[in-house]
Design a protein around this motif. Sequence first.
Motif, PDB file in Angstrom:
ATOM      1  N   ARG A  76       0.831  -1.208   0.000  1.00  0.00           N
ATOM      2  CA  ARG A  76       0.000   0.000   0.000  1.00  0.00           C
ATOM      3  C   ARG A  76       0.861   1.252   0.000  1.00  0.00           C
ATOM      4  O   ARG A  76       0.558   2.219  -0.689  1.00  0.00           O
ATOM      5  CB  ARG A  76      -0.949  -0.011   1.204  1.00  0.00           C
ATOM      6  N   LEU A  77       1.946   1.231   0.751  1.00  0.00           N
ATOM      7  CA  LEU A  77       2.852   2.375   0.783  1.00  0.00           C
ATOM      8  C   LEU A  77       3.492   2.577  -0.583  1.00  0.00           C
ATOM      9  O   LEU A  77       3.592   3.705  -1.076  1.00  0.00           O
ATOM     10  CB  LEU A  77       3.927   2.181   1.851  1.00  0.00           C
ATOM     11  N   LEU A  78       3.908   1.498  -1.210  1.00  0.00           N
ATOM     12  CA  LEU A  78       4.501   1.589  -2.545  1.00  0.00           C
ATOM     13  C   LEU A  78       3.495   2.172  -3.537  1.00  0.00           C
ATOM     14  O   LEU A  78       3.838   3.028  -4.351  1.00  0.00           O
ATOM     15  CB  LEU A  78       4.986   0.215  -3.009  1.00  0.00           C
ATOM     16  N   THR A  79       2.249   1.740  -3.458  1.00  0.00           N
ATOM     17  CA  THR A  79       1.203   2.266  -4.340  1.00  0.00           C
ATOM     18  C   THR A  79       0.999   3.755  -4.100  1.00  0.00           C
ATOM     19  O   THR A  79       0.865   4.533  -5.049  1.00  0.00           O
ATOM     20  CB  THR A  79      -0.122   1.511  -4.117  1.00  0.00           C
ATOM     21  N   LEU A  80       1.010   4.162  -2.835  1.00  0.00           N
ATOM     22  CA  LEU A  80       0.856   5.577  -2.508  1.00  0.00           C
ATOM     23  C   LEU A  80       2.004   6.404  -3.066  1.00  0.00           C
ATOM     24  O   LEU A  80       1.790   7.466  -3.660  1.00  0.00           O
ATOM     25  CB  LEU A  80       0.769   5.749  -0.989  1.00  0.00           C
ATOM     26  N   VAL A  81       3.222   5.920  -2.921  1.00  0.00           N
ATOM     27  CA  VAL A  81       4.395   6.641  -3.436  1.00  0.00           C
ATOM     28  C   VAL A  81       4.333   6.733  -4.956  1.00  0.00           C
ATOM     29  O   VAL A  81       4.574   7.794  -5.536  1.00  0.00           O
ATOM     30  CB  VAL A  81       5.707   5.977  -2.967  1.00  0.00           C
TER      31      VAL A  81
END
Length: 87
Positions: free
Chosen positions: A30-35
């Motif tokens: 999820r963090l990777l998608t947000l970035v």
Amino acid sequence: MTLKGKTMFASLHTATIATRRVQSAGSAPRLLTLVRSALAAHRQRQFLARLDDRTLADIGLTRDQAVTEAERPMWDIPANWNGRILA
């Protein structure tokens, strides 16, 4: 307390631990998608700022609107993206 009650407590405890592991394991993607979404928004806003006035008029924007959009922080991602990557 009966054995049945102890078994139920143990099952609930085990299920809670398993659920937390799944949730924490999902945090990195999820963090990777947000970035990635933030970077995509930044790229698109910078491209918008470089458009000429005629092209902006074609898409219904003024120079001031384009500049205002381009100055938004990169982490200010539109809510309707819902984790999608628009590159």
